[in-house]
Design an enzyme around this catalytic site. Structure first.
Site, PDB file in Angstrom:
ATOM      1  N   ASP A  39       0.828  -1.209   0.000  1.00 53.47           N
ATOM      2  CA  ASP A  39       0.000   0.000   0.000  1.00 53.47           C
ATOM      3  C   ASP A  39       0.868   1.267   0.000  1.00 53.47           C
ATOM      4  OD1 ASP A  39       1.020  -0.127   2.497  1.00 53.47           O
ATOM      5  OD2 ASP A  39      -0.884   0.134   3.558  1.00 53.47           O
ATOM      6  N   HIS A 243      22.819   4.778 -18.813  1.00 56.13           N
ATOM      7  CA  HIS A 243      21.920   5.114 -17.700  1.00 56.13           C
ATOM      8  C   HIS A 243      22.030   4.076 -16.579  1.00 56.13           C
ATOM      9  CE1 HIS A 243      19.165   8.125 -20.058  1.00 56.13           C
ATOM     10  NE2 HIS A 243      20.376   8.582 -19.843  1.00 56.13           N
ATOM     11  N   ASP A 260      26.479  11.180 -12.917  1.00 57.73           N
ATOM     12  CA  ASP A 260      25.489  11.987 -13.632  1.00 57.73           C
ATOM     13  C   ASP A 260      24.306  12.123 -12.686  1.00 57.73           C
ATOM     14  OD1 ASP A 260      23.496  13.026 -15.248  1.00 57.73           O
ATOM     15  OD2 ASP A 260      23.932  11.723 -16.957  1.00 57.73           O
ATOM     16  N   ASP A 271      21.104  18.966 -14.380  1.00 57.17           N
ATOM     17  CA  ASP A 271      21.554  17.705 -14.993  1.00 57.17           C
ATOM     18  C   ASP A 271      23.051  17.837 -15.240  1.00 57.17           C
ATOM     19  OD1 ASP A 271      21.794  15.354 -16.379  1.00 57.17           O
ATOM     20  OD2 ASP A 271      20.643  16.002 -18.124  1.00 57.17           O
ATOM     21  N   HIS A 358      25.503   8.849 -28.030  1.00 54.78           N
ATOM     22  CA  HIS A 358      24.337   9.699 -27.743  1.00 54.78           C
ATOM     23  C   HIS A 358      24.582  11.126 -28.202  1.00 54.78           C
ATOM     24  CE1 HIS A 358      26.342  11.688 -24.370  1.00 54.78           C
ATOM     25  NE2 HIS A 358      26.768  10.505 -23.995  1.00 54.78           N
ATOM     26  N   HIS A 362      20.169  18.165 -24.921  1.00 56.86           N
ATOM     27  CA  HIS A 362      18.701  18.119 -24.863  1.00 56.86           C
ATOM     28  C   HIS A 362      18.258  19.346 -24.099  1.00 56.86           C
ATOM     29  CE1 HIS A 362      18.994  16.750 -20.627  1.00 56.86           C
ATOM     30  NE2 HIS A 362      19.911  15.894 -21.038  1.00 56.86           N
ATOM     31  N   HIS A 369      14.703  15.820 -19.535  1.00 61.76           N
ATOM     32  CA  HIS A 369      14.678  15.849 -21.009  1.00 61.76           C
ATOM     33  C   HIS A 369      13.450  16.675 -21.366  1.00 61.76           C
ATOM     34  CE1 HIS A 369      17.107  11.826 -21.117  1.00 61.76           C
ATOM     35  NE2 HIS A 369      17.851  12.877 -20.803  1.00 61.76           N
ATOM     36  N   GLU A 392      26.706  17.730 -23.314  1.00 69.83           N
ATOM     37  CA  GLU A 392      27.200  16.530 -22.631  1.00 69.83           C
ATOM     38  C   GLU A 392      27.815  15.491 -23.558  1.00 69.83           C
ATOM     39  OE1 GLU A 392      24.057  13.875 -21.235  1.00 69.83           O
ATOM     40  OE2 GLU A 392      22.576  15.398 -21.716  1.00 69.83           O
ATOM     41  N   TYR A 396      32.746   6.322 -24.870  1.00 66.38           N
ATOM     42  CA  TYR A 396      32.613   5.109 -24.068  1.00 66.38           C
ATOM     43  C   TYR A 396      33.245   3.953 -24.842  1.00 66.38           C
ATOM     44  CZ  TYR A 396      29.018   8.341 -22.556  1.00 66.38           C
ATOM     45  OH  TYR A 396      28.358   9.473 -22.155  1.00 66.38           O
ATOM     46  N   ARG A 414      32.000  11.107 -19.655  1.00 68.13           N
ATOM     47  CA  ARG A 414      31.003  12.092 -20.085  1.00 68.13           C
ATOM     48  C   ARG A 414      31.205  13.346 -19.240  1.00 68.13           C
ATOM     49  NH1 ARG A 414      26.853   9.162 -19.962  1.00 68.13           N
ATOM     50  NH2 ARG A 414      25.720   9.631 -18.054  1.00 68.13           N
ATOM     51  N   GLU A 416      29.134  16.937 -18.575  1.00 70.71           N
ATOM     52  CA  GLU A 416      27.846  17.564 -18.875  1.00 70.71           C
ATOM     53  C   GLU A 416      27.646  18.828 -18.058  1.00 70.71           C
ATOM     54  OE1 GLU A 416      24.373  15.205 -17.714  1.00 70.71           O
ATOM     55  OE2 GLU A 416      23.153  16.314 -19.177  1.00 70.71           O
TER      56      GLU A 416
HETATM   57  N1  GLY Z   1      20.852  12.393 -16.952  1.00 70.80           N
HETATM   58  C1  GLY Z   1      20.413  11.959 -18.221  1.00 70.80           C
HETATM   59  C2  GLY Z   1      21.027  12.771 -19.262  1.00 70.80           C
HETATM   60  O1  GLY Z   1      22.099  13.307 -19.074  1.00 70.80           O
HETATM   61  O2  GLY Z   1      20.462  12.986 -20.293  1.00 70.80           O
HETATM   62 MN    MN Z   2      22.820  13.828 -17.192  1.00 73.00          MN
HETATM   63 MN    MN Z   3      21.543  15.262 -19.833  1.00 75.29          MN
END
Ligand code: GLY
Ligand code: MN
Ligand code: MN
Length: 449
Positions: A39, A243, A260, A271, A358, A362, A369, A392, A396, A414, A416
């Site tokens: 619950d 992710h 991240d 982010d 990637h 964004h 996002h 970002e 990899y 990465r 960012e």
């Molecule tokens: N944290 C997800 C991204 O960097 O898009």
């Molecule tokens: Mn991120």
């Molecule tokens: Mn991001």
């Protein structure tokens, strides 16, 4: 932190209404509580579109906007929300209730959520167009077709075309007001503090989850109530899982750790990603790859000028990364499409080099996002003051990537930052988080005394 004012919420509704045709209706459902187990519910988070238009944080509400036929004065903003209930309020806290909601939120009227199925048929039945997010939630789609069927039975002959809501709304959400920018600055500042703290406390022998705890502690102590998305604390080859959120591995000397993570303030996200050595010193191979990503990020940020295309940052980053990898003798795309995956989300693209899978940017705002319906389509989208986006780039090299020499395998980097476009160029909201190798090593050495 000052919340967004009632007046700003009213302005947003007015702006949306002005994008609608006379007689059109928009239906914007808020979020529902979602069961986690037994619950116990997941922590409630309001739907971002609904929040943008109302600033109302309760579950189970719906906003209906009707564009008048005779100019702005005949527009209407109608809320449906949960009724007050002494027992529920004893357990879960005070509700606004329809009796108080209209005045408290600056709306034209408010009704119990249970009245939706009686009140919506005549509204959608008479509408010249119905704006909603059709096809996203089966329960909503079914409800809408029920309202339309009921309108038929009431001989209303509904003839309004069903149109998208998000393309209109996300176009508005794309441009941040000064009040929104203030919340984003705060989210960025708290997030920077969390990352710094994780860098200071990082040591071999600890666990990824220890660093996640440092982030969360800093976020909550700083005034945020939650992360904007599950924190990624990925050491060693885990960084090659974009992710990764298991955060369960031990931190080993000689590995890098990619964090991240960002907090949410007033529903606005930060982010931020930094990659740093567990033991406080980059190895030559780690440093070589890191410097490429850092240069790619610098050039990508410099490309975020008002008037430039959204894609310019990605193009700049890719150029630096591909050239850099080739310089190191690493073919950036020997197995393109094998590793890129079939699932092209907002951040992915099967056509990219496999080692840089990637996209670079964004939009950022109420959602991490953000403004997915305003993503650039076929037309290049020009950046303009008030837009916020991430920059970002990442490289990899998976452990099984035999095309690269052994020393490169299992390294993921990465970097960012969150960038606000201003008339004078890009402003980096997260610039307090160190990213030069020397600076990161200094921060980590200082914490070791
Ligand atoms: N944290 C997800 C991204 O960097 O898009
Ligand atoms: Mn991120
Ligand atoms: Mn991001």
């Amino acid at each position: 932190m000052k919340p967004i004012s009632l007046d700003e919420h009213r302005q947003r509704r007015r702006s949306l209404l002005r994008l609608m045709a006379p007689g059109a209706v928009a239906v914007v459902p808020g979020a529902l509580s979602v069961r986690r187990n037994g619950d116990v519910d997941y922590p409630f988070r309001q739907d971002s579109d609904f929040w943008y238009l109302t600033g109302f944080g309760e579950s189970g509400a719906t906003l209906v906007l009707r564009r008048g036929k005779d100019g702005d004065a005949s527009d209407a903003a109608i809320l449906f929300c949960q009724q007050r209930n002494a027992k529920d309020e004893l357990y879960n806290g005070e509700r606004l209730g329809p009796e108080r909601a209209a005045e408290a939120l600056g709306l034209d009227s408010a009704h119990p959520a249970s009245a939706l199925d009686d009140r919506l048929p005549p509204l959608v039945g008479a509408a010249s167009a119905i704006h909603c997010a059709l096809g996203e939630d089966a329960a909503f789609d079914q409800r809408l077709s029920g309202w339309l069927a009921k309108a038929q039975n009431q001989r209303l002959r509904p003839s309004g075309e069903i149109r998208g809501l998000k393309p209109l709304l996300h176009e508005l959400r794309l441009f941040k007001s000064s009040a929104e920018v203030e919340l984003m600055r705060r989210a960025a500042a708290i997030t920077v503090e969390g990352h710094l703290q994780a860098q200071r406390r990082c040591a071999p022998g600890g666990r990824e989850a220890d660093l996640e705890a440092e982030l969360l502690y800093a976020f909550l102590r700083g005034g945020a109530r939650s992360s904007a998305y599950p924190s990624i604390v990925a050491s060693g080859a885990n960084a090659c899982v974009l992710h990764y959120t298991a955060n369960a591995a031990p931190l080993k000397a000689g590995d890098l750790v990619l964090i991240d993570a960002g907090c949410e303030v007033g529903h606005y996200a930060a982010d931020l990603t930094r990659t740093f050595p567990v033991s406080g010193r980059f190895s030559p191979a780690q440093a070589a790859l890191y410097e490429i990503v850092l240069e790619a990020q610098r050039q990508a940020i410099a490309a975020c000028q008002p008037g430039a295309a959204f894609e310019a940052a990605d193009e700049a980053a890719l150029k630096v990364m591909v050239a850099g990898l080739e310089r190191l003798g690493i073919d950036p795309s020997p197995t393109a499409n094998d590793t890129a995956g079939e699932d092209d989300d907002a951040n992915g693209d099967a056509q990219r080099p496999a080692l840089c899978p990637h996209r670079t940017s964004h939009w950022l705002g109420l959602d991490v996002h953000d403004c997915s319906a305003a993503q650039p389509g076929d037309e290049p989208r020009a950046l303009a003051p008030g837009m916020a986006l991430t920059v970002e780039p990442g490289i990899y090299i998976p452990p099984q990537h035999e095309a690269a020499a052994a020393k490169w395998r299992g390294i993921g980097v990465r970097i960012e930052d969150d960038v606000l476009i201003t008339a004078d160029g890009p402003e980096v909201l997260t610039e307090g988080a160190p990213k030069d190798i020397a600076e990161i090593e200094r921060v980590m050495a200082a914490s070791r005394g």
